[in-house]
Design an enzyme around this catalytic site. Sequence first.
Site, PDB file in Angstrom:
ATOM      1  N   ASP A   1       0.831  -1.221   0.000  1.00 52.10           N
ATOM      2  CA  ASP A   1       0.000   0.000   0.000  1.00 52.10           C
ATOM      3  C   ASP A   1       0.862   1.267   0.000  1.00 52.10           C
ATOM      4  OD1 ASP A   1      -1.874  -1.934   0.443  1.00 52.10           O
ATOM      5  OD2 ASP A   1      -2.731  -1.014   2.236  1.00 52.10           O
TER       6      ASP A   1
ATOM      7  N   HIS B   1       3.831  -2.103   3.009  1.00 43.59           N
ATOM      8  CA  HIS B   1       3.858  -0.747   2.439  1.00 43.59           C
ATOM      9  C   HIS B   1       5.184  -0.554   1.715  1.00 43.59           C
ATOM     10  CE1 HIS B   1       1.119  -0.788   5.857  1.00 43.59           C
ATOM     11  NE2 HIS B   1       0.425   0.136   5.208  1.00 43.59           N
TER      12      HIS B   1
HETATM   13 ZN   LIG Z   1      -2.425   3.096   3.512  1.00 42.15          ZN
END
Ligand SMILES: [Zn+2]
Length: 327
Positions: free
Chosen positions: A137, A279
């Site tokens: 993400d 991430h």
């Molecule tokens: Zn996020």
Amino acid sequence: MMSKKKKTLVTVASVIMVIATVLGCVVIAQKIPADSVKTTGTTAGSPTTTATTTQSTTTTTTTTTTTTTTTTTTTTTAKPTTTKKKTTTTKKKTTTTAKEEKITTTKYTTTQVYNPDRKAYLESIKGNKKLIALTFDDGPTNNYTVKLLDNLDKYNARVTFFVVGDRVSKYSSTLNRAYKMGNEIGSHTYSHKDLAQLKPAELQKQIEKTNEEVKKVIGVYPSLMRPPYGSYNNTVKSAAGVPIIMWNIDTLDWKHRDKNKVCQNIVKNAHDGAIVLMHDLYGSTVDGAIMAMDKLQHEGYAFVTVSELAYLKGKTLEPGKVYNSIK
Ligand SMILES: [Zn+2]
């Protein structure tokens, strides 16, 4: 000399009129004489006007198919203010059409299931590998995302990126490369807001702006969506237009920023059908993910995108439905 010129022009004009009539352009044929009669009549001898007439005749001949354009131009000259308003309306209309289009196109389609280049590989692992979907993400970024992409082929791996809309144009080349390689591009919406707290109009904007940004770069809308903070409600579900993908392995990479912990969290919790949250904003995350792939490949795992995972499991993901894993 002048009368010779005029004669030639009249001949040219009548030839064009004949052609126009033959072509069946009744509207144009009716218009030309009205205009040219006016101009020629008022300023008969003036060479400048003659030149203008010739010009307009030429234009009309070229615009055989663009009758509408000619009409619009005429209106502009008459009422500039109204035309301005008119233009805005046209713009609005276009947006509405785009919206309507989007509702149908953002829907999950089977063509987005996997990149055709992956087909042979996917068939070869069907039923004989444990499957895991690594997801990233908050990107794209340049350095970390690129390092991850550089290391995927080694493991026959493809991953899923949930990108933030307002980063897309800045990192368009990375995103484009990721997509072309066969990685899946999902939406993490536009500016990382808690979607469950937004008014419907704002929510729609967050989703649509991201869809458009992504399409501008890779040519298609995002195939999946992951709401920031994993926060959603029924309005978010109905506005998504695509399947909503959560996770069932959280690496907590953003908290500890430790590649060994990222790797351990993945390896320790890995299971067939899992979806891993990471991430691609941190070097430690990318390093940890590569270490984990290195270990897991010896344990019989294959690293697939979310849609590939669904395909291999024989599941069809549905728009607005929430998935934590696909088994
Ligand atoms: Zn996020």
